[in-house]
Design a protein around this motif. Sequence first.
Motif, PDB file in Angstrom:
ATOM      1  N   UNK A  38       0.917  -1.186  -0.009  1.00 44.56           N
ATOM      2  CA  UNK A  38      -0.041   0.047  -0.064  1.00 44.56           C
ATOM      3  C   UNK A  38       0.987   1.198  -0.188  1.00 44.56           C
ATOM      4  N   UNK A  39       0.483   2.067  -0.991  1.00 46.08           N
ATOM      5  CA  UNK A  39       1.445   3.215  -0.839  1.00 46.08           C
ATOM      6  C   UNK A  39       2.612   3.365  -1.737  1.00 46.08           C
ATOM      7  N   UNK A  40       3.115   2.006  -2.107  1.00 41.89           N
ATOM      8  CA  UNK A  40       4.144   1.864  -2.761  1.00 41.89           C
ATOM      9  C   UNK A  40       4.161   2.080  -4.317  1.00 41.89           C
ATOM     10  N   UNK A  41       5.070   2.168  -4.970  1.00 40.72           N
ATOM     11  CA  UNK A  41       5.096   2.872  -6.494  1.00 40.72           C
ATOM     12  C   UNK A  41       5.217   1.433  -7.449  1.00 40.72           C
ATOM     13  N   UNK A  42       5.304   0.385  -6.931  1.00 42.95           N
ATOM     14  CA  UNK A  42       5.772  -0.407  -7.755  1.00 42.95           C
ATOM     15  C   UNK A  42       4.349  -1.476  -8.164  1.00 42.95           C
ATOM     16  N   UNK A  43       4.440  -1.884  -9.295  1.00 47.57           N
ATOM     17  CA  UNK A  43       2.919  -2.788  -9.550  1.00 47.57           C
ATOM     18  C   UNK A  43       3.313  -4.169  -9.617  1.00 47.57           C
ATOM     19  N   UNK A  44       2.341  -4.978  -9.237  1.00 49.74           N
ATOM     20  CA  UNK A  44       2.181  -6.404  -9.252  1.00 49.74           C
ATOM     21  C   UNK A  44       2.997  -7.065 -10.514  1.00 49.74           C
ATOM     22  N   UNK A  45       2.843  -6.677 -11.598  1.00 49.91           N
ATOM     23  CA  UNK A  45       3.408  -7.271 -12.684  1.00 49.91           C
ATOM     24  C   UNK A  45       5.041  -7.080 -12.994  1.00 49.91           C
ATOM     25  N   UNK A  46       5.409  -6.569 -11.967  1.00 44.68           N
ATOM     26  CA  UNK A  46       6.985  -6.238 -12.030  1.00 44.68           C
ATOM     27  C   UNK A  46       7.660  -7.540 -11.328  1.00 44.68           C
ATOM     28  N   UNK A  47       8.662  -7.887 -12.125  1.00 42.03           N
ATOM     29  CA  UNK A  47       9.335  -9.183 -11.685  1.00 42.03           C
ATOM     30  C   UNK A  47      10.945  -9.061 -11.218  1.00 42.03           C
ATOM     31  N   UNK A  48      11.370  -9.801 -10.326  1.00 46.94           N
ATOM     32  CA  UNK A  48      12.940  -9.796 -10.332  1.00 46.94           C
ATOM     33  C   UNK A  48      13.197 -10.969 -11.162  1.00 46.94           C
ATOM     34  N   UNK A  49      14.476 -10.956 -11.627  1.00 45.99           N
ATOM     35  CA  UNK A  49      14.923 -12.032 -12.423  1.00 45.99           C
ATOM     36  C   UNK A  49      15.865 -11.652 -13.530  1.00 45.99           C
ATOM     37  N   UNK A  50      15.766 -12.291 -14.769  1.00 45.04           N
ATOM     38  CA  UNK A  50      16.924 -12.118 -15.664  1.00 45.04           C
ATOM     39  C   UNK A  50      17.649 -13.231 -16.235  1.00 45.04           C
ATOM     40  N   UNK A  51      18.209 -12.877 -17.376  1.00 44.73           N
ATOM     41  CA  UNK A  51      18.865 -14.091 -17.893  1.00 44.73           C
ATOM     42  C   UNK A  51      19.732 -14.708 -17.152  1.00 44.73           C
ATOM     43  N   UNK A  52      19.924 -16.261 -17.460  1.00 49.18           N
ATOM     44  CA  UNK A  52      21.044 -17.064 -16.650  1.00 49.18           C
ATOM     45  C   UNK A  52      22.188 -16.962 -17.585  1.00 49.18           C
ATOM     46  N   UNK A  53      22.674 -18.504 -18.078  1.00 51.03           N
ATOM     47  CA  UNK A  53      24.053 -18.458 -18.770  1.00 51.03           C
ATOM     48  C   UNK A  53      23.708 -17.944 -20.324  1.00 51.03           C
ATOM     49  N   UNK A  54      24.687 -17.492 -20.809  1.00 51.35           N
ATOM     50  CA  UNK A  54      24.788 -17.239 -22.365  1.00 51.35           C
ATOM     51  C   UNK A  54      25.925 -17.580 -22.661  1.00 51.35           C
ATOM     52  N   UNK A  55      25.932 -17.814 -24.300  1.00 51.85           N
ATOM     53  CA  UNK A  55      27.379 -18.183 -25.096  1.00 51.85           C
ATOM     54  C   UNK A  55      27.954 -17.025 -25.356  1.00 51.85           C
ATOM     55  N   UNK A  56      29.397 -17.242 -25.043  1.00 54.92           N
ATOM     56  CA  UNK A  56      30.133 -16.060 -25.745  1.00 54.92           C
ATOM     57  C   UNK A  56      31.075 -16.809 -26.836  1.00 54.92           C
ATOM     58  N   UNK A  57      31.887 -16.209 -27.591  1.00 57.74           N
ATOM     59  CA  UNK A  57      32.790 -16.609 -28.498  1.00 57.74           C
ATOM     60  C   UNK A  57      34.050 -15.653 -27.909  1.00 57.74           C
ATOM     61  N   UNK A  58      35.450 -16.819 -28.123  1.00 56.54           N
ATOM     62  CA  UNK A  58      36.615 -16.028 -27.637  1.00 56.54           C
ATOM     63  C   UNK A  58      37.210 -15.163 -28.563  1.00 56.54           C
ATOM     64  N   UNK A  59      37.484 -14.205 -28.123  1.00 56.56           N
ATOM     65  CA  UNK A  59      38.152 -13.105 -29.124  1.00 56.56           C
ATOM     66  C   UNK A  59      39.611 -13.769 -29.784  1.00 56.56           C
ATOM     67  N   UNK A  60      40.030 -14.569 -28.958  1.00 55.90           N
ATOM     68  CA  UNK A  60      41.453 -15.031 -29.536  1.00 55.90           C
ATOM     69  C   UNK A  60      41.171 -16.221 -30.149  1.00 55.90           C
ATOM     70  N   UNK A  61      39.876 -16.938 -30.372  1.00 51.27           N
ATOM     71  CA  UNK A  61      39.730 -18.056 -31.224  1.00 51.27           C
ATOM     72  C   UNK A  61      40.058 -17.886 -32.568  1.00 51.27           C
ATOM     73  N   UNK A  62      40.736 -19.059 -33.135  1.00 49.22           N
ATOM     74  CA  UNK A  62      41.377 -19.087 -34.484  1.00 49.22           C
ATOM     75  C   UNK A  62      40.283 -19.668 -35.312  1.00 49.22           C
ATOM     76  N   UNK A  63      39.157 -19.914 -35.012  1.00 47.31           N
ATOM     77  CA  UNK A  63      38.058 -20.268 -35.604  1.00 47.31           C
ATOM     78  C   UNK A  63      36.847 -19.308 -35.575  1.00 47.31           C
ATOM     79  N   UNK A  64      36.956 -18.022 -35.092  1.00 48.37           N
ATOM     80  CA  UNK A  64      35.944 -17.270 -34.850  1.00 48.37           C
ATOM     81  C   UNK A  64      34.731 -17.270 -35.673  1.00 48.37           C
TER      82      UNK A  64
END
Lengths: 292, 438
Positions: free
Chosen positions: B313-339
């Motif tokens: 009550x009296x707070x500014x947030x709404x109920x459809x706002x979530x805490x969360x986010x992406x988990x792991x992701x893929x990266x490609x190495x800058x030094x890779x010889x087969x980039x």
Amino acid sequence: MDKVMSNKLVITLYVLPALLLILVLIYVPIILTGYYGLMKWDGIGEMSFIGLENYTKLLKDAEFWKSAFHSFLLAIFSAISLIGYLIISLILAGKIKGANFLRKIYLVPMLLSSVAIAQLWLKVYHPTNGLVNSLLISFGIDNPPAWLAEPNLVLSALFVPIIWQYAGFYILIYYAALKNIPESLIEAAKIDGANAFQIAYKIKVPLIAGVIKVTIVLAIVGSLKYFDLIYVMTGGGPNGSSEVMASYMYQKAFGTYDFGYGSAVGFFLLLICLVVTWLIRKLTATDEEIQY
Amino acid sequence: MRKKAISMLFVLTMMLGLILSGCSSSSETSNEGGSGSGDKVTVKLMHLWPAGSSKQHNIIVNDIAAEYEKANPGVKIEQEILSNEQYKEKLKILSASNELPDVGMTWAAGFLEPYVKGNKFAPLDDILEGELGESFISGTTEAYALDGKTYGLPLELNIAPVYYNKKIFEKYNLEVPETYEEFKNIVKTLADNGVTPITLGNKDRWTGSLWYMYLADRLGGPETLTNAINRTGTFEDPALIQAAEEIQSLVGMNAFVKGFNGLSNDEAKGPFMNEQAAMYLMGSWELPNYTTNEDVPQEFRDSIGFFKFPTVEGGKGDINSFVGGPGVGLFVSEKSEVKEEAKKFVEFFVQKWGERSVTDAGVIPATKVDTSKVDLPQMYIDVLDELNNASNITLYADVQMSASVAQEHLNMIQALFGEQATPEEFAKKHEEALASEE
């Protein structure tokens, strides 16, 4: 053969492989750690030289000194518990019934890996289903503490499994030393009318003084650099209440990506251990060689 | 005598030779791994889903790799698999010695930053320009971006709802709360009846952070906490201090399981799975345990539901706002010889992963899922729908922060829950840690 063994070249060659291994695997990393301590480095990107900044920061770091204090508490606690181990060994080495069986019982914790011990004691300390609290509740204590979650209790709660873990090791060392004392000395004392306590206090303990000295160094230095059980059981928490020097080093190097600072902590830890070892040797120095 | 000396010398040289050859052969193999030998290209993939602990994930990775090899003759995908903590440490060591695998997994924001600054990861914006870029749920790739370039493609997306046990709620005539007052009433009723209202493994600390983040969001709105972290705002904002106060009042009401500060998240799961605790705030990665996991009794799975964190009550947030986010992701190495080859593989992987991860592994991918096309348990569909309707997803605080501030935050979370710090001290410590970074 003698001629070969006294040849300087041969001696060098014999020593060389072991020496190389020790240099590469022990001394080079130590020097490197000290060197990284002079760097600002996140462990991934480029290093930059910042001189003694990490070390001066360390001297003013209240959290480090708190963890150092915890390590020293553990060292003192371990050193005191050596007295208990000695008493147990004296009893075991005497001719009591079931000594063999008891000795094996004491040795069991030594056979387990630290992580297994940590898991085991996590169960023992579980706030609701744990062995300790179940017992307390059955004795009528309604609200027993959650041992690993209370900042004031967590350190003492951790000391118990650490002491338990090493009991067998020290008891074994003392036991072996006591068994080495020639029976004739004890016999002579008995004929002179000494009782069991006098034999233990006046003859057995002084005779194994050298061994005791070694165990004191082992216990104290081992405690100062202690890490594994604490890391697994509490991770230094809650809020640093059970942080020790080694876990603080780990947290800095791998938790906050401050590899330079972590290295400085590690190097400082090494210096402390060296100084403490030297101090103990000074304090317990004896001139006489014991000969049976 | 002399003969003996000579033979000894011979033995020693042999030994030294062995030691030295041991060194050289190991460096040879590491060279081979990176580059393609001849016309056969090898792409090294390092991931953190061992067959033992993450069976479903592991199978999907194997399938995708096999499929890719079949579609691209001459390319070999070589896998290296480690478990989570080992993975993080090995990644660090490999990057320090410039031997990162061609493709690997990373976490977002704060984790990624030192690697990007150390020039270890390759920008992947060219992949995003294509068709694939459209399929990501908005806000997910941004967590992997730094200075306008994206360095990782997320595989998972999670939000954290509050799971609750319907049977316990029914027994005490409780209903899913929509306001914080109702929520506190539930806590009180359960605590009075000797049921643990909420289970929480705060030894891991990010678990407690979730609670704080939700209260901060509901009281101050979605921007307040984020602003405090990026220094346009402050942790001494009244809403953030009030959120800290609310945490301590919940602790005072015995809302959380006994000894939470000494329990790991895995241990804390116990009381919820044994129906001793009524609520559990956790990421949507827990969903399989309440839907498809055959090791969990059907009766229990059926009795679990979820609700959105109530509004204050009296707070500014709404109920459809979530805490969360992406988990792991893929990266490609800058030094890779087969980039180039590695990038092609990453593109392929993300696409295939999106298609299969929901149904086969119970993972919510960072790419859009057409819920009408796949056969999913109802709870999944509900969570996916919530995700689509989310007004905001606040990325986990410790992920938003740099590594050293994150440590301070996590320690202070433990102190706050353990009543070792007042809400004001909690705010001040954050301010100090953030200020020292500037």
